[in-house]
Design a protein around this motif. Structure first.
Motif, PDB file in Angstrom:
ATOM      1  N   GLY A  94      14.142   5.191   0.851  1.00 35.05           N
ATOM      2  CA  GLY A  94      13.376   4.159   0.168  1.00 35.05           C
ATOM      3  C   GLY A  94      13.367   2.840   0.911  1.00 35.05           C
ATOM      4  O   GLY A  94      12.347   2.153   0.986  1.00 35.05           O
ATOM      5  N   GLU A  95      14.491   2.475   1.494  1.00 39.27           N
ATOM      6  CA  GLU A  95      14.583   1.231   2.260  1.00 39.27           C
ATOM      7  C   GLU A  95      13.626   1.266   3.451  1.00 39.27           C
ATOM      8  O   GLU A  95      12.953   0.278   3.764  1.00 39.27           O
ATOM      9  CB  GLU A  95      16.020   1.012   2.736  1.00 39.27           C
ATOM     10  CG  GLU A  95      16.209  -0.148   3.679  1.00 39.27           C
ATOM     11  CD  GLU A  95      15.904  -1.491   3.036  1.00 39.27           C
ATOM     12  OE1 GLU A  95      15.459  -2.409   3.757  1.00 39.27           O
ATOM     13  OE2 GLU A  95      16.100  -1.619   1.806  1.00 39.27           O
ATOM     14  N   LEU A  96      13.543   2.418   4.114  1.00 36.25           N
ATOM     15  CA  LEU A  96      12.700   2.536   5.301  1.00 36.25           C
ATOM     16  C   LEU A  96      11.210   2.568   4.960  1.00 36.25           C
ATOM     17  O   LEU A  96      10.376   2.182   5.781  1.00 36.25           O
ATOM     18  CB  LEU A  96      13.072   3.810   6.074  1.00 36.25           C
ATOM     19  CG  LEU A  96      14.480   3.840   6.682  1.00 36.25           C
ATOM     20  CD1 LEU A  96      14.773   5.206   7.287  1.00 36.25           C
ATOM     21  CD2 LEU A  96      14.647   2.740   7.732  1.00 36.25           C
ATOM     22  N   SER A  97      10.870   3.043   3.756  1.00 37.56           N
ATOM     23  CA  SER A  97       9.459   3.248   3.415  1.00 37.56           C
ATOM     24  C   SER A  97       8.924   2.266   2.381  1.00 37.56           C
ATOM     25  O   SER A  97       7.763   2.368   1.981  1.00 37.56           O
ATOM     26  CB  SER A  97       9.266   4.673   2.888  1.00 37.56           C
ATOM     27  OG  SER A  97      10.060   4.893   1.727  1.00 37.56           O
ATOM     28  N   ALA A  98       9.744   1.297   1.935  1.00 30.30           N
ATOM     29  CA  ALA A  98       9.357   0.418   0.825  1.00 30.30           C
ATOM     30  C   ALA A  98       8.076  -0.354   1.117  1.00 30.30           C
ATOM     31  O   ALA A  98       7.158  -0.401   0.293  1.00 30.30           O
ATOM     32  CB  ALA A  98      10.506  -0.541   0.498  1.00 30.30           C
ATOM     33  N   GLU A  99       7.990  -0.961   2.279  1.00 31.84           N
ATOM     34  CA  GLU A  99       6.823  -1.806   2.572  1.00 31.84           C
ATOM     35  C   GLU A  99       5.543  -0.992   2.653  1.00 31.84           C
ATOM     36  O   GLU A  99       4.503  -1.380   2.098  1.00 31.84           O
ATOM     37  CB  GLU A  99       7.039  -2.585   3.866  1.00 31.84           C
ATOM     38  CG  GLU A  99       5.925  -3.588   4.138  1.00 31.84           C
ATOM     39  CD  GLU A  99       6.272  -4.567   5.258  1.00 31.84           C
ATOM     40  OE1 GLU A  99       5.415  -5.428   5.561  1.00 31.84           O
ATOM     41  OE2 GLU A  99       7.392  -4.472   5.811  1.00 31.84           O
ATOM     42  N   ALA A 100       5.605   0.160   3.313  1.00 33.83           N
ATOM     43  CA  ALA A 100       4.405   1.003   3.412  1.00 33.83           C
ATOM     44  C   ALA A 100       3.960   1.476   2.029  1.00 33.83           C
ATOM     45  O   ALA A 100       2.760   1.521   1.725  1.00 33.83           O
ATOM     46  CB  ALA A 100       4.688   2.199   4.321  1.00 33.83           C
ATOM     47  N   ALA A 101       4.924   1.839   1.179  1.00 30.75           N
ATOM     48  CA  ALA A 101       4.592   2.323  -0.164  1.00 30.75           C
ATOM     49  C   ALA A 101       3.965   1.216  -1.009  1.00 30.75           C
ATOM     50  O   ALA A 101       2.984   1.443  -1.726  1.00 30.75           O
ATOM     51  CB  ALA A 101       5.846   2.860  -0.850  1.00 30.75           C
ATOM     52  N   ALA A 102       4.520  -0.006  -0.951  1.00 36.16           N
ATOM     53  CA  ALA A 102       3.966  -1.120  -1.727  1.00 36.16           C
ATOM     54  C   ALA A 102       2.566  -1.490  -1.233  1.00 36.16           C
ATOM     55  O   ALA A 102       1.679  -1.817  -2.031  1.00 36.16           O
ATOM     56  CB  ALA A 102       4.900  -2.320  -1.654  1.00 36.16           C
ATOM     57  N   ASN A 103       2.346  -1.431   0.081  1.00 37.87           N
ATOM     58  CA  ASN A 103       1.007  -1.670   0.620  1.00 37.87           C
ATOM     59  C   ASN A 103       0.022  -0.623   0.119  1.00 37.87           C
ATOM     60  O   ASN A 103      -1.126  -0.937  -0.225  1.00 37.87           O
ATOM     61  CB  ASN A 103       1.040  -1.655   2.153  1.00 37.87           C
ATOM     62  CG  ASN A 103       1.519  -2.971   2.730  1.00 37.87           C
ATOM     63  OD1 ASN A 103       1.177  -4.023   2.231  1.00 37.87           O
ATOM     64  ND2 ASN A 103       2.326  -2.912   3.786  1.00 37.87           N
ATOM     65  N   TRP A 104       0.465   0.633   0.080  1.00 37.88           N
ATOM     66  CA  TRP A 104      -0.399   1.710  -0.405  1.00 37.88           C
ATOM     67  C   TRP A 104      -0.788   1.492  -1.864  1.00 37.88           C
ATOM     68  O   TRP A 104      -1.899   1.833  -2.278  1.00 37.88           O
ATOM     69  CB  TRP A 104       0.330   3.053  -0.246  1.00 37.88           C
ATOM     70  CG  TRP A 104      -0.456   4.213  -0.758  1.00 37.88           C
ATOM     71  CD1 TRP A 104      -1.470   4.869  -0.132  1.00 37.88           C
ATOM     72  CD2 TRP A 104      -0.287   4.865  -2.019  1.00 37.88           C
ATOM     73  NE1 TRP A 104      -1.941   5.890  -0.919  1.00 37.88           N
ATOM     74  CE2 TRP A 104      -1.229   5.906  -2.087  1.00 37.88           C
ATOM     75  CE3 TRP A 104       0.578   4.663  -3.106  1.00 37.88           C
ATOM     76  CZ2 TRP A 104      -1.355   6.740  -3.184  1.00 37.88           C
ATOM     77  CZ3 TRP A 104       0.464   5.497  -4.204  1.00 37.88           C
ATOM     78  CH2 TRP A 104      -0.490   6.519  -4.245  1.00 37.88           C
ATOM     79  N   MET A 105       0.116   0.892  -2.652  1.00 34.84           N
ATOM     80  CA  MET A 105      -0.165   0.614  -4.060  1.00 34.84           C
ATOM     81  C   MET A 105      -1.155  -0.545  -4.228  1.00 34.84           C
ATOM     82  O   MET A 105      -1.594  -0.827  -5.338  1.00 34.84           O
ATOM     83  CB  MET A 105       1.129   0.269  -4.787  1.00 34.84           C
ATOM     84  CG  MET A 105       2.019   1.453  -5.070  1.00 34.84           C
ATOM     85  SD  MET A 105       1.406   2.494  -6.415  1.00 34.84           S
ATOM     86  CE  MET A 105       1.738   1.446  -7.839  1.00 34.84           C
ATOM     87  N   GLY A 106      -1.503  -1.216  -3.152  1.00 35.41           N
ATOM     88  CA  GLY A 106      -2.478  -2.297  -3.227  1.00 35.41           C
ATOM     89  C   GLY A 106      -1.870  -3.668  -3.400  1.00 35.41           C
ATOM     90  O   GLY A 106      -2.593  -4.632  -3.670  1.00 35.41           O
ATOM     91  N   ALA A 107      -0.542  -3.801  -3.243  1.00 34.59           N
ATOM     92  CA  ALA A 107       0.105  -5.104  -3.415  1.00 34.59           C
ATOM     93  C   ALA A 107      -0.163  -5.985  -2.205  1.00 34.59           C
ATOM     94  O   ALA A 107      -0.130  -5.532  -1.059  1.00 34.59           O
ATOM     95  CB  ALA A 107       1.608  -4.911  -3.595  1.00 34.59           C
ATOM     96  N   GLU A 108      -0.422  -7.271  -2.475  1.00 34.13           N
ATOM     97  CA  GLU A 108      -0.692  -8.236  -1.418  1.00 34.13           C
ATOM     98  C   GLU A 108      -0.020  -9.562  -1.750  1.00 34.13           C
ATOM     99  O   GLU A 108       0.273  -9.853  -2.915  1.00 34.13           O
ATOM    100  CB  GLU A 108      -2.205  -8.461  -1.255  1.00 34.13           C
ATOM    101  CG  GLU A 108      -2.994  -7.224  -0.869  1.00 34.13           C
ATOM    102  CD  GLU A 108      -4.490  -7.500  -0.819  1.00 34.13           C
ATOM    103  OE1 GLU A 108      -4.914  -8.552  -1.367  1.00 34.13           O
ATOM    104  OE2 GLU A 108      -5.228  -6.686  -0.244  1.00 34.13           O
TER     105      GLU A 108
END
Length: 425
Positions: free
Chosen positions: A91-105
């Motif tokens: 989760g630590e390694l993939s958190a940013e990519a996952a949040a970007n995929w969710m549309g967060a900006e």
């Protein structure tokens, strides 16, 4: 009733978390709406540790094998710690990519990442507690998980107030404070749960790692079923975020209440799971079928009551939202409320099939319903004012497909149904 209490304690805290974060504005609430489903996807795809342990422990006790129940519990809790540590790293390694995929900006992305990275520290505690609760429910003890859940969530709420807004010597941490409150409370709950399991089943003399395959075979189908459930919930959150920050904020609070109702309905399913597993182990399929019928009767009645209460609570929901999000929430909230009787059937039949060990059927039904729902969510137009209502219409269809398949598996008993009467079909 104790099962209801232990299941609704966490979603109640989730609602309070959402209400507290809502006081900070739409962007922090939307960040919570991004982070919570991602965290759920990581953790609760492993809920086979609780479901599988509960069924295996109940069947072992039905067969008079208390030693086997203790060994299964020790194995499940050991796997929980190991899987939790691995999830924290992934989760630590993939958190940013996952949040970007969710549309967060922007600030929403920053808040979601800060929340996720702290909550991941509690991942091993969550999975250990899942396994422990499964074992306790498998021995028909539903009161101890209730008290543990209450203690954990009271601690979480107290820490929320202190850490989100800052009290005395503690600084104002806002959404970061909410994350630390949950993580600390989860480790406290895990320690209490471990003590309770040892007191109930005795210390595990040995962990039979050779039986890992048995639990993982159960876990394979449950993992896929749970993963598909969480994929759909996450896609629904993503669809809401694509509409806009206000829609994401409205969806977050509606989903929190919807999850509370879902956990309430799941109480019947989990009690039915333990009883059906026990009667299956004892060779009493007639009593298992009776439990299935009573489970669905109570589930549907409660689903109707939940729908009525949600509709009556519409003014409360609108008042709790940031003003800019209110115009988008009314129609979606009504649809979420009207879905509750169908939700009742879906969760009730899940519990019945857990008790019989019919995990492959559950997996296949979830794959079909989630595939259908995901396609509709991805095709949804995010530009209209009624788009959030569309998200909840698709969610209701997803629920109906799951519940319909689960019911047909019991009555009349399609395929190789475990509860079909001998000679039927």
């Amino acid at each position: 009733m104790p099962m209801v209490g232990s299941l609704v304690a966490e979603p109640l805290t989730g609602i309070v978390d959402s209400l507290l974060i809502a006081r900070l504005g739409a962007s922090p609430l939307a960040a919570l709406g991004v982070a919570v489903p991602l965290m759920s996807m990581l953790l609760f795809a492993f809920n086979f540790l609780g479901i599988g342990t509960q069924t295996l422990v109940a069947k072992a006790l039905g067969e008079g094998r208390r030693d086997r129940a203790a060994e299964t519990t020790g194995l499940a809790m050991g796997l929980g710690l190991g899987f939790g540590a691995a999830l924290a790293l992934i989760g630590e390694l993939s958190a940013e990519a996952a949040a970007n995929w969710m549309g967060a900006e922007g600030t929403t992305l920053e808040g979601a990442l800060a929340y996720l990275r702290i909550r991941l520290v509690g991942a091993p505690a969550v999975l250990l507690t899942m396994a422990a609760f499964g074992a306790l429910r498998g021995v028909q003890d539903v009161r101890t998980p209730l008290w543990i859940a209450i203690a954990t969530n009271v601690a979480n709420l107290a820490l929320d107030v202190v850490l989100i807004f800052g009290v005395g010597p503690f600084p104002r941490l806002e959404i970061v404070g909410a994350a630390w409150a949950s993580t600390i409370a989860q480790w406290l709950g895990a320690a209490i749960a471990l003590h309770a399991v040892v007191a109930k089943l005795g210390p595990t003399r040995r962990i039979v790692w050779a039986r890992t395959g048995q639990l993982l075979i159960v876990g394979r189908d449950l993992f896929m079923r749970s993963a598909m459930l969480l994929v759909f919930v996450t896609l629904a959150g993503r669809a809401a975020m694509r509409i806009g920050t206000d829609a994401g904020a409205a969806h977050t609070l509606i989903r929190s209440v919807w999850m509370l109702a879902a956990f309430l309905l799941d109480a019947y399913a989990i009690v039915a799971q333990s009883l059906i597993g026990y009667f299956a182990g004892a060779g009493r399929s007639d009593l298992a079928r009776r439990v299935a019928r009573v489970c669905l009767e109570w589930s549907v009645a409660t689903g109707v009551a939940a729908a009525a209460l949600m509709l009556l609570g519409t003014p409360w929901l609108l008042a709790a939202l940031p003003e800019s999000a209110r115009p988008l929430a009314g129609g979606a909230w009504t649809i979420a409320a009207l879905s509750q009787p169908f939700n009742a059937v879906s969760f009730g039949t899940d519990g019945i099939h857990w008790g019989t060990g019919d995990y492959r059927f559950l997996r296949n039904a979830m794959l079909i319903s989630t595939g259908t729902g995901a396609a509709l969510l991805l095709a949804l137009d995010a530009s209209g004012r009624s788009s959030l209502e569309g998200v909840w219409i698709v969610t209701t269809l997803w629920i109906v497909l799951r519940g319909g398949a689960g019911t047909l598996r019991i009555w009349p008993g399609i395929g190789r149904a475990p509860l079909r009467k001998r000679g039927a079909g």
